[in-house]
Design a protein around this motif. Structure first.
Motif, short mmCIF file in Angstrom:
data_model
loop_
_atom_site.label_atom_id
_atom_site.label_comp_id
_atom_site.label_asym_id
_atom_site.label_seq_id
_atom_site.Cartn_x
_atom_site.Cartn_y
_atom_site.Cartn_z
N GLN A 184 0.83 -1.19 0.00
CA GLN A 184 0.00 0.00 0.00
C GLN A 184 0.87 1.25 0.00
OE1 GLN A 184 -3.44 0.24 2.45
NE2 GLN A 184 -3.58 -1.96 2.75
N MET A 185 0.55 2.16 -0.89
CA MET A 185 1.24 3.44 -0.96
C MET A 185 0.30 4.54 -0.44
SD MET A 185 2.92 3.23 -4.78
CE MET A 185 3.40 4.98 -4.68
N THR A 186 0.91 5.61 0.05
CA THR A 186 0.13 6.75 0.49
C THR A 186 0.64 8.02 -0.17
OG1 THR A 186 1.59 7.09 2.40
CG2 THR A 186 -0.37 5.72 2.74
N ILE A 187 -0.26 8.97 -0.31
CA ILE A 187 0.12 10.28 -0.81
C ILE A 187 -0.36 11.30 0.22
CG2 ILE A 187 -1.99 10.52 -2.20
CD1 ILE A 187 -0.22 12.04 -4.26
N THR A 188 0.52 12.17 0.64
CA THR A 188 0.19 13.11 1.71
C THR A 188 0.06 14.52 1.17
OG1 THR A 188 2.53 13.46 2.24
CG2 THR A 188 1.39 11.69 3.41
N GLY A 189 -0.60 15.35 1.95
CA GLY A 189 -0.78 16.75 1.57
C GLY A 189 -1.25 17.55 2.76
N SER A 190 -1.54 18.80 2.53
CA SER A 190 -2.02 19.68 3.60
C SER A 190 -3.42 20.16 3.25
CB SER A 190 -1.08 20.88 3.77
OG SER A 190 -0.97 21.61 2.55
N GLY A 191 -4.30 20.11 4.26
CA GLY A 191 -5.67 20.55 4.04
C GLY A 191 -5.79 22.06 4.13
N THR A 192 -6.57 22.62 3.22
CA THR A 192 -6.78 24.06 3.25
C THR A 192 -8.13 24.39 2.63
OG1 THR A 192 -5.81 26.20 2.67
CG2 THR A 192 -5.77 24.49 0.98
#
Length: 307
Positions: free
Chosen positions: A271-279
Motif C-alpha cells: 500500500q502506498m500513500t500520498i500526503t498533503g495539507s488541508g486548506t
C-alpha cells in the motif's frame, strides 16, 4: 446521517481492492464454470470512448507479461445522477518482481481536471466527464498510463462477501458499531457485518489507520475464501455478484491473460500513500499535494511500471 453516508462511500475502496485482486490472483478456471464466468464478464464489460493512453509509446501486451495499471472507481450511483467517484485507487502490477502497488488518491486532492478546463477536487472529474475524464485526470496527475478501469457500485460489497460464504478475521479491538458488537479474537462475518466492521473509525484510538487495518483484514479474508477449493461450489453466486456490481473495459481474454501471467503478483501487495495539507479556498476544503510529494509518488509508480 452525513457521517454515515461518507463512511459508507469510503468502504468502496475495499470493494475495489477485493475485485482487482480477485481478477489478478484468482484460481484456476475450470471448464464447468466457463458459461457463468463469460456471462458475468459480458455483463461487466463496458468499453470506453477513449484512444490508447498517450503515456504509452506502444500498445500494452499482456501475453508478454508487461506491467500494467488499473484505476478503481468507487461510485455511489443514483437515479438521474452520474454521482461522484468518492474512492479512486490506482493499482500497478509488475509480474517481474511479482508485486502490486496500490495507491489511494484522496477525493479532495486539488488538481487540473483534464478536458474540463478547471482546477478542482479529483473526484469531480467523474461527475464532469465520467470514466474517461477520470482516467485522463489521474494520468495527468500521476504521469503514468492507466490501462484499465473498474467501476464498483457500493451495494456490491455485501453480495461479494456473502458469495464467498462470509469471512473470518482476528479482531484486536472490542467495539460496538451500528448495533453490532464485535468481540476481540476470531470472528465470523457475513456481508452486512463485514461492512460495519470496516466502517468504524471514531471509537478506534488509531483513527483511520485502525479502519484501514480492518479493511485489509476483510480483503485478505475474501482472497483466502475465494481461492479455496470449497468456494468453487459458489462460483455462480460470485460471478453474479461481480456481474451486477462491476463495470470494466477488460475483456474476457484479457482477464484470462492476467490470471495466467500475473496471479503470483497478488501475493505481494504494497500500500502506498500520498500526503498533503488541508486548506480552504473560497470556503471549499481541498487537499494540496506538494510538487515534491507528487514527484515522489510518480517516480515510485513509474519504476513499478518499468517506465
Amino acid at each position: 446521517m452525513r457521517t454515515e453516508k461518507k463512511q459508507s462511500k469510503k468502504w468502496l475502496k475495499t470493494i475495489g481492492i477485493i475485485l482487482a485482486l480477485v481478477v489478478i490472483g484468482g484460481g484456476a478456471y475450470a471448464f464447468s464454470i466457463y458459461q457463468s464466468l463469460t456471462s458475468a464478464v459480458d455483463t461487466m464489460h463496458q468499453p470506453i470512448d477513449r484512444e490508447k493512453s498517450k503515456k504509452r509509446a506502444e500498445e500494452l501486451t499482456l501475453t508478454k507479461k508487461e506491467p500494467f495499471s488499473i484505476l478503481m472507481l468507487g461510485v455511489d450511483e443514483r437515479s438521474g445522477d452520474r454521482g461522484r467517484s468518492d474512492t479512486m485507487i490506482v493499482l500497478t502490477v509488475n509480474p517481474e518482481n511479482n508485486s502490486v502497488k496500490m495507491l489511494s488518491i484522496p477525493r479532495d486532492t486539488r488538481t487540473e481536471i483534464i478536458g474540463h478546463g478547471t482546477t478542482d477536487k479529483m473526484n469531480h472529474a467523474y461527475a464532469f466527464g465520467g470514466v474517461e475524464m477520470s482516467i485522463d485526470t489521474v494520468e495527468n496527475f500521476l504521469d503514468i498510463p492507466i490501462d484499465y478501469y473498474m467501476q464498483i457500485n457500493m451495494e456490491g460489497f455485501k453480495d461479494i462477501v456473502d458469495a464467498v460464504g462470509g469471512v473470518t478475521v482476528n479482531n484486536d479491538l472490542d467495539f460496538t458499531y451500528e448495533g453490532v458488537h464485535f468481540t476481540k479474537g476470531p470472528i465470523n462475518l457475513n456481508g452486512e457485518k463485514a461492512l460495519k466492521y470496516s466502517r468504524m473509525r471514531y471509537d478506534d484510538p488509531r483513527g483511520d489507520f485502525g479502519r484501514q487495518l480492518r479493511q485489509r483484514q476483510i480483503i485478505q479474508a475474501v482472497l483466502v475464501e475465494g481461492a479455496s477449493l470449497s468456494t468453487l461450489t459458489n462460483y455462480n453466486d460470485i460471478f453474479t455478484a461481480l456481474g451486477k456490481n462491476v463495470k470494466t473495459n477488460m475483456t474476457f481474454d484479457e482477464m484470462v491473460d492476467i490470471q495466467k501471467h500475473y496471479k503470483d503478483a497478488a501475493k505481494n501487495v504494497e500500500q502506498m500513500t500520498i500526503t498533503g495539507s488541508g486548506t480552504k479556498i473560497n470556503d471549499i476544503y481541498y487537499l494540496i499535494v506538494s510538487d515534491t510529494e507528487q514527484q515522489r509518488v510518480q517516480s515510485e509508480l513509474k519504476t513499478q511500471l518499468g517506465l
